[in-house]
Motif scaffolding. Structure first.
Motif, PDB file in Angstrom:
ATOM      1  N   LEU A  80     -20.378 -36.478 -10.592  1.00 19.63           N
ATOM      2  CA  LEU A  80     -20.524 -35.772  -9.167  1.00 19.63           C
ATOM      3  C   LEU A  80     -20.198 -37.116  -8.315  1.00 19.63           C
ATOM      4  CD1 LEU A  80     -23.980 -33.987  -9.285  1.00 19.63           C
ATOM      5  CD2 LEU A  80     -21.572 -32.914  -9.209  1.00 19.63           C
ATOM      6  N   LEU A  81     -20.672 -38.178  -8.766  1.00 21.06           N
ATOM      7  CA  LEU A  81     -20.389 -39.403  -7.851  1.00 21.06           C
ATOM      8  C   LEU A  81     -18.868 -39.762  -7.922  1.00 21.06           C
ATOM      9  CD1 LEU A  81     -21.536 -41.947  -6.612  1.00 21.06           C
ATOM     10  CD2 LEU A  81     -21.722 -43.018  -8.851  1.00 21.06           C
ATOM     11  N   ASN A  82     -18.407 -39.549  -9.152  1.00 15.73           N
ATOM     12  CA  ASN A  82     -16.870 -39.911  -9.291  1.00 15.73           C
ATOM     13  C   ASN A  82     -16.013 -38.790  -8.788  1.00 15.73           C
ATOM     14  OD1 ASN A  82     -17.129 -42.580 -10.478  1.00 15.73           O
ATOM     15  ND2 ASN A  82     -17.125 -41.597 -12.619  1.00 15.73           N
ATOM     16  N   LEU A  83     -16.076 -37.748  -8.760  1.00 15.13           N
ATOM     17  CA  LEU A  83     -15.266 -36.380  -8.530  1.00 15.13           C
ATOM     18  C   LEU A  83     -15.454 -36.084  -7.079  1.00 15.13           C
ATOM     19  CD1 LEU A  83     -15.286 -34.743 -11.841  1.00 15.13           C
ATOM     20  CD2 LEU A  83     -13.543 -36.103 -11.175  1.00 15.13           C
ATOM     21  N   HIS A  84     -16.696 -36.222  -6.594  1.00 11.92           N
ATOM     22  CA  HIS A  84     -17.130 -35.857  -5.111  1.00 11.92           C
ATOM     23  C   HIS A  84     -16.986 -34.275  -4.817  1.00 11.92           C
ATOM     24  CE1 HIS A  84     -17.130 -35.773  -0.847  1.00 11.92           C
ATOM     25  NE2 HIS A  84     -17.562 -37.275  -0.605  1.00 11.92           N
ATOM     26  N   PRO A  85     -17.254 -33.355  -5.688  1.00  9.90           N
ATOM     27  CA  PRO A  85     -16.985 -31.946  -5.572  1.00  9.90           C
ATOM     28  C   PRO A  85     -17.400 -31.474  -4.242  1.00  9.90           C
ATOM     29  CG  PRO A  85     -19.281 -32.257  -6.677  1.00  9.90           C
ATOM     30  CD  PRO A  85     -18.629 -33.726  -6.535  1.00  9.90           C
ATOM     31  N   THR A  86     -16.676 -30.423  -3.633  1.00 14.86           N
ATOM     32  CA  THR A  86     -16.708 -29.886  -2.462  1.00 14.86           C
ATOM     33  C   THR A  86     -17.019 -28.410  -2.384  1.00 14.86           C
ATOM     34  OG1 THR A  86     -14.384 -29.538  -2.039  1.00 14.86           O
ATOM     35  CG2 THR A  86     -15.327 -31.689  -1.297  1.00 14.86           C
ATOM     36  N   SER A  87     -17.162 -27.865  -3.685  1.00 14.58           N
ATOM     37  CA  SER A  87     -17.368 -26.486  -3.555  1.00 14.58           C
ATOM     38  C   SER A  87     -18.435 -26.187  -4.923  1.00 14.58           C
ATOM     39  CB  SER A  87     -16.095 -25.574  -3.911  1.00 14.58           C
ATOM     40  OG  SER A  87     -15.693 -25.821  -5.158  1.00 14.58           O
ATOM     41  N   ALA A  88     -18.785 -24.940  -4.789  1.00 11.80           N
ATOM     42  CA  ALA A  88     -20.007 -24.431  -5.957  1.00 11.80           C
ATOM     43  C   ALA A  88     -19.209 -24.289  -7.251  1.00 11.80           C
ATOM     44  CB  ALA A  88     -20.373 -23.000  -5.300  1.00 11.80           C
ATOM     45  N   VAL A  89     -18.060 -24.041  -7.339  1.00 10.24           N
ATOM     46  CA  VAL A  89     -17.054 -23.825  -8.264  1.00 10.24           C
ATOM     47  C   VAL A  89     -17.059 -25.403  -8.983  1.00 10.24           C
ATOM     48  CG1 VAL A  89     -14.879 -23.277  -9.324  1.00 10.24           C
ATOM     49  CG2 VAL A  89     -15.774 -21.762  -7.740  1.00 10.24           C
ATOM     50  N   GLU A  90     -16.640 -26.211  -8.120  1.00  8.98           N
ATOM     51  CA  GLU A  90     -16.581 -27.549  -8.946  1.00  8.98           C
ATOM     52  C   GLU A  90     -17.967 -28.075  -9.493  1.00  8.98           C
ATOM     53  OE1 GLU A  90     -13.494 -30.167  -6.527  1.00  8.98           O
ATOM     54  OE2 GLU A  90     -14.923 -29.159  -5.246  1.00  8.98           O
ATOM     55  N   ILE A  91     -19.094 -27.600  -8.805  1.00  9.53           N
ATOM     56  CA  ILE A  91     -20.418 -28.075  -9.363  1.00  9.53           C
ATOM     57  C   ILE A  91     -20.748 -27.126 -10.728  1.00  9.53           C
ATOM     58  CG2 ILE A  91     -23.062 -27.784  -9.101  1.00  9.53           C
ATOM     59  CD1 ILE A  91     -21.888 -29.906  -7.167  1.00  9.53           C
ATOM     60  N   GLN A  92     -20.409 -25.983 -10.725  1.00 12.79           N
ATOM     61  CA  GLN A  92     -20.234 -25.289 -12.156  1.00 12.79           C
ATOM     62  C   GLN A  92     -19.448 -25.883 -13.217  1.00 12.79           C
ATOM     63  OE1 GLN A  92     -19.268 -21.277 -10.803  1.00 12.79           O
ATOM     64  NE2 GLN A  92     -21.270 -20.897 -10.088  1.00 12.79           N
ATOM     65  N   LEU A  93     -18.508 -26.434 -12.923  1.00 12.07           N
ATOM     66  CA  LEU A  93     -17.502 -26.966 -14.041  1.00 12.07           C
ATOM     67  C   LEU A  93     -18.129 -28.475 -14.416  1.00 12.07           C
ATOM     68  CD1 LEU A  93     -13.961 -26.419 -12.218  1.00 12.07           C
ATOM     69  CD2 LEU A  93     -15.127 -25.305 -14.303  1.00 12.07           C
ATOM     70  N   ILE A  94     -18.767 -29.200 -13.446  1.00 16.58           N
ATOM     71  CA  ILE A  94     -19.457 -30.486 -14.074  1.00 16.58           C
ATOM     72  C   ILE A  94     -20.841 -30.423 -14.468  1.00 16.58           C
ATOM     73  CG2 ILE A  94     -20.447 -32.539 -12.806  1.00 16.58           C
ATOM     74  CD1 ILE A  94     -18.086 -32.160 -10.765  1.00 16.58           C
ATOM     75  N   VAL A  95     -21.838 -29.344 -14.098  1.00 14.68           N
ATOM     76  CA  VAL A  95     -22.876 -29.390 -14.578  1.00 14.68           C
ATOM     77  C   VAL A  95     -22.956 -28.277 -15.711  1.00 14.68           C
ATOM     78  CG1 VAL A  95     -25.712 -28.912 -14.094  1.00 14.68           C
ATOM     79  CG2 VAL A  95     -24.063 -30.081 -12.350  1.00 14.68           C
ATOM     80  N   GLU A  96     -23.374 -28.525 -16.786  1.00 21.27           N
ATOM     81  CA  GLU A  96     -23.452 -27.634 -18.071  1.00 21.27           C
ATOM     82  C   GLU A  96     -24.665 -26.766 -17.732  1.00 21.27           C
ATOM     83  OE1 GLU A  96     -23.827 -28.090 -22.528  1.00 21.27           O
ATOM     84  OE2 GLU A  96     -23.351 -29.774 -21.559  1.00 21.27           O
ATOM     85  N   GLU A  97     -24.227 -25.428 -18.018  1.00 22.00           N
ATOM     86  CA  GLU A  97     -25.032 -24.481 -17.932  1.00 22.00           C
ATOM     87  C   GLU A  97     -25.734 -24.340 -16.443  1.00 22.00           C
ATOM     88  OE1 GLU A  97     -27.786 -24.609 -21.196  1.00 22.00           O
ATOM     89  OE2 GLU A  97     -26.198 -24.293 -22.803  1.00 22.00           O
ATOM     90  N   GLN A 106     -30.031 -24.504  -4.533  1.00 19.81           N
ATOM     91  CA  GLN A 106     -29.887 -25.818  -5.221  1.00 19.81           C
ATOM     92  C   GLN A 106     -28.557 -26.479  -5.080  1.00 19.81           C
ATOM     93  OE1 GLN A 106     -32.105 -24.926  -9.013  1.00 19.81           O
ATOM     94  NE2 GLN A 106     -33.678 -26.594  -8.268  1.00 19.81           N
ATOM     95  N   VAL A 107     -27.654 -25.438  -5.622  1.00 17.03           N
ATOM     96  CA  VAL A 107     -26.141 -25.760  -5.644  1.00 17.03           C
ATOM     97  C   VAL A 107     -25.591 -26.370  -4.164  1.00 17.03           C
ATOM     98  CG1 VAL A 107     -23.756 -25.018  -6.044  1.00 17.03           C
ATOM     99  CG2 VAL A 107     -25.596 -24.525  -7.701  1.00 17.03           C
ATOM    100  N   ASP A 108     -26.142 -25.452  -3.161  1.00 16.08           N
ATOM    101  CA  ASP A 108     -25.798 -25.504  -1.738  1.00 16.08           C
ATOM    102  C   ASP A 108     -26.518 -27.048  -1.293  1.00 16.08           C
ATOM    103  OD1 ASP A 108     -24.296 -23.270  -1.602  1.00 16.08           O
ATOM    104  OD2 ASP A 108     -25.989 -22.231  -0.694  1.00 16.08           O
ATOM    105  N   ALA A 109     -27.547 -27.208  -1.771  1.00 20.21           N
ATOM    106  CA  ALA A 109     -28.336 -28.518  -1.456  1.00 20.21           C
ATOM    107  C   ALA A 109     -27.636 -29.624  -2.050  1.00 20.21           C
ATOM    108  CB  ALA A 109     -29.821 -28.670  -1.791  1.00 20.21           C
ATOM    109  N   LEU A 110     -27.225 -29.557  -3.423  1.00 19.07           N
ATOM    110  CA  LEU A 110     -26.657 -30.502  -3.797  1.00 19.07           C
ATOM    111  C   LEU A 110     -25.133 -30.908  -3.143  1.00 19.07           C
ATOM    112  CD1 LEU A 110     -26.872 -32.349  -6.565  1.00 19.07           C
ATOM    113  CD2 LEU A 110     -25.617 -30.586  -7.852  1.00 19.07           C
ATOM    114  N   LEU A 111     -24.436 -29.865  -2.631  1.00 14.24           N
ATOM    115  CA  LEU A 111     -23.347 -30.008  -1.897  1.00 14.24           C
ATOM    116  C   LEU A 111     -23.506 -30.681  -0.625  1.00 14.24           C
ATOM    117  CD1 LEU A 111     -21.363 -26.734  -2.783  1.00 14.24           C
ATOM    118  CD2 LEU A 111     -20.680 -28.935  -3.507  1.00 14.24           C
ATOM    119  N   GLU A 112     -24.494 -30.549  -0.079  1.00 13.97           N
ATOM    120  CA  GLU A 112     -24.989 -31.134   1.259  1.00 13.97           C
ATOM    121  C   GLU A 112     -25.363 -32.508   0.799  1.00 13.97           C
ATOM    122  OE1 GLU A 112     -28.306 -30.569   4.545  1.00 13.97           O
ATOM    123  OE2 GLU A 112     -27.355 -28.585   3.638  1.00 13.97           O
TER     124      GLU A 112
END
Length: 122
Positions: A80-97, A106-112
């Motif tokens: 997350l730190l290195n890739l700086h995701p900006t969408s929920a899809v990117e979070i889903q690709l980074i965070v396993e399950e 929580q995903v929205d809070a993480l993006l914020e």
């Protein structure tokens, strides 16, 4: 350079860039073999193109503290730190399950948190 302990820790792109800058600024860089100097230079140039060049130790510390409550692994936090995701899809690709581990809120809070804590991609 000598590897003291293999897999001692995961490093963020900022930390790698910082180490390479230290190696590049030392007086003994002449002692590096030509191939090592090339690797230091090329890797530094590559990392300077991304958010690592805009980060600081304080930014990383603040980010890690802010996302601690999400129960992410060290590797996921690092990505997350290195890739700086900006969408929920990117979070889903980074965070396993992520569907099982994180709610939509929580995903929205993480993006914020990412948007507020980490320097932008610009």
């Amino acid at each position: 350079m000598e590897i003291v302990k293999v897999n001692a820790a995961l490093l963020s792109n900022y930390e790698v860039l910082s180490i390479l800058s230290d190696v590049n600024n030392k007086d003994n860089k002449k002692d590096l073999e030509p191939n090592a100097r090339t690797i230091v230079y090329e890797t530094s140039q590559y990392l300077n193109q991304f958010v690592a060049s805009k980060q600081s130790a304080q930014v990383i510390s603040d980010f890690v503290k802010a996302v601690r409550s999400f129960g992410l692994t060290e590797a996921e936090t690092l990505q997350l730190l290195n890739l700086h995701p900006t969408s929920a899809v990117e979070i889903q690709l980074i965070v396993e399950e992520s569907e099982e581990r994180l709610t939509e809120e929580q995903v929205d809070a993480l993006l914020e948190i990412i948007e507020k804590t980490l320097p932008g991609k610009e």
